[in-house]
Write an enzyme that holds these catalytic residues in place. Sequence first.
Site, mmCIF file in Angstrom:
data_model
loop_
_atom_site.group_PDB
_atom_site.id
_atom_site.type_symbol
_atom_site.label_atom_id
_atom_site.label_comp_id
_atom_site.label_asym_id
_atom_site.label_seq_id
_atom_site.Cartn_x
_atom_site.Cartn_y
_atom_site.Cartn_z
ATOM 1 N N ASP A 393 44.733 40.561 36.729
ATOM 2 C CA ASP A 393 44.086 39.264 36.913
ATOM 3 C C ASP A 393 43.382 38.813 35.623
ATOM 4 O O ASP A 393 42.474 39.492 35.132
ATOM 5 C CB ASP A 393 43.077 39.425 38.071
ATOM 6 C CG ASP A 393 42.553 38.105 38.584
ATOM 7 O OD1 ASP A 393 42.853 37.064 37.980
ATOM 8 O OD2 ASP A 393 41.822 38.126 39.599
ATOM 9 N N ASP A 456 42.855 30.221 43.978
ATOM 10 C CA ASP A 456 42.693 31.002 45.215
ATOM 11 C C ASP A 456 42.866 30.151 46.467
ATOM 12 O O ASP A 456 42.352 29.036 46.559
ATOM 13 C CB ASP A 456 41.300 31.639 45.245
ATOM 14 C CG ASP A 456 41.175 32.768 44.243
ATOM 15 O OD1 ASP A 456 42.036 32.860 43.340
ATOM 16 O OD2 ASP A 456 40.229 33.561 44.369
HETATM 17 C C1 GAL Z 1 40.445 36.032 41.549
HETATM 18 C C2 GAL Z 1 41.798 36.202 42.185
HETATM 19 C C3 GAL Z 1 41.595 36.671 43.598
HETATM 20 C C4 GAL Z 1 40.831 37.973 43.579
HETATM 21 C C5 GAL Z 1 39.539 37.846 42.789
HETATM 22 C C6 GAL Z 1 38.840 39.189 42.590
HETATM 23 O O1 GAL Z 1 40.607 35.618 40.238
HETATM 24 O O2 GAL Z 1 42.488 34.984 42.156
HETATM 25 O O3 GAL Z 1 42.824 36.798 44.271
HETATM 26 O O4 GAL Z 1 41.649 38.971 43.034
HETATM 27 O O5 GAL Z 1 39.768 37.283 41.526
HETATM 28 O O6 GAL Z 1 37.661 39.085 41.859
#
Ligand code: GAL
Length: 656
Positions: A393, A456
């Site tokens: 990520d 998200d």
């Molecule tokens: C976001 C991601 C989510 C989750 C989250 C965790 O950037 O899109 O799916 O993984 O971080 O902190």
Amino acid sequence: MNMKKYIFLASILAGLITGCSPEIHTIWLDEMDLSQMETGWGSVKINQSVGGHPLTINGVKYERGLGTHAIYKYMVDLDHHGRRFTAKVGVDAESAKQASVEFFLLGDQKILWQSGIMKVTDSAKVIDQDIRGIDKLALYISDGGDGINYDHADWIDAKFEYVREAPEPVAPYVSEPDILTPPVSDAPRINGPAVTGATPGRPFLFRVPVTGKKPLVIVVNELPDGLEFNSETHVISGIAPDKGVYPIEIIAENDSGRDAKTLTLKTGEGLALTPPLGWNSWNCWGLSVDQEKVEAAADAMVKSGLADHGWTHINIDDGWEAPERTASGEIHPNEKFPDMKSVAGYCHNYGLKLGIYSSPGPKTCGGYLASYKHELQDAQTWAKWGIDYLKYDWCSYGGIAPDHSLPELKKPYELMRRCLDQVNRDIVYSLCQYGMGAVYEWGAGVGGNLWRTTGDINDSWNSMAGIGFGQAKASPYAGPGHWNDPDMLVVGQVGWGPSLHASKLTPDEQYTHISLWSLLAAPLLIGCDMTQLDDFTLNLLTNDEVLAVDQDPKGEQAVPVRQEPGVEIWARTLNDGSKAVGLFYTGESSPVKAFVWGKETPGKKMTVSWEELGINGKQTVRDLWRQKDLGEYDRSFSTHVPYHGVVLIKIAPVSE
Ligand code: GAL
């Protein structure tokens, strides 16, 4: 004459006889039950914008009002007691520059007042509307018709004037949680993908998913050397053979019947040859995930029967990492995960696979330690633990690569690809950077098995439908081993933290979600608490004919055949040449139609023609959710589609 009208006329008559007009009362919009209001994002806020700032329209601050987000919907039953509705309306200053909305006041299926398209630079407009004689009054904010989702819109000093009886909120329409999936039959059925991939010489694990009455006898023939089948656990394991294509014959038998299927193992052609099916901790537990919850999810995956329908991955998202590395620089779990290797073993014993999460930056999005400058070491650590899947990520990498040029966007993902290639383990590689730089165009090129195409998701219609129906551009880039990922599922008990709630999607919206994601050949990652699966959710996730669309080995992602206000028809060609088609009624084709005014079940008759699907001749149409043939049709198929719902069909030429 109905009772309401009778009381209404009687009260007017009483007024005339006594000669005195009834007292006028006022109730403010912010005094009404906010829980009955639908808002596109977040929750409605009193005396604040939806983002939590002072209510501000074109530079003017206001004390009193409601901060909302388009699309906003609220209906009240005035029962003819209304007199006036007054308010000021406008786009809140915290909205994006391009935001545009339109405010509507609707009475008994007619538009009483409309603002015209409003932008963030417009001053508040005044509504002063006579609402005498109205039975049902509705307040509506559209997205201005541009489909853009950053529209924060305010109702300022909004109030109803009425006599005798205050307006009563009308609860938003929610479809019945009808279970459409027929019960699992006693006869054996071998489910899951028809093809799976592995790298020669690396550990291999595959749980054979079979439903049917126990005891079941499962026989696996023509297993390549190096692999063995455990008939107790139904797991094939061992070391993947040399590069090649290996048809493995699986036979399942019990008192009620027999099923046979060929599973094709392809070695040396990459992983994730069909979209991953599994669970991820984020949409339920957020950063409160721990070892116990992950193992409970694995238990539930098997006990609920989901594993017998092909669900395989158990993925830990953010929140597992300790704040510091060891003296030798190794990443290790925090106190919530006493032993990561044993979690992997726990999953592998069931034939399930364990996934983990990190970021190419120094910190994850949740502020935990990430892989920057330790990429190879981390890949090696994960391989040592027995990790099978990595979600990588972007998060704090933005600080390292601030200009977001294409080479910068690719660089950290190419680097981790090289590291994963160096470890002796098959690790599915999931890119997460929210779609930046049209990642779908190059995600496969940097070695990703899947890549998030959006920000998200959350459990609201706007979020789910906005993402799902916005995937057309990415469609051509999906295929075996490389998938577009429109984010995880929002059905069941979700919450992003320790406390959970039932998905706010209505049952029909949940059918839309699963049907659309299956048409999109999307990875299906359940995002709910697996230990609290209710019958509706379980049935939603265990329809083998729907899952077979998602898992179809051709791997073609659906494209829109028709996109009109209120209507979306998406179709994909399956491996056997048939078509999977979703007819979706997305509702709001006009402000009036956005509401249910009477007792009717809202829906729409929709027709799809063979011409628009590029097929001709007599076709058999099968309803996939009901697993039922609907008959033969020559040129087109028509059906009733529920509000925000779907009819998912498979169309195949009638065999001679
Ligand atoms: C976001 C991601 C989510 C989750 C989250 C965790 O950037 O899109 O799916 O993984 O971080 O902190």
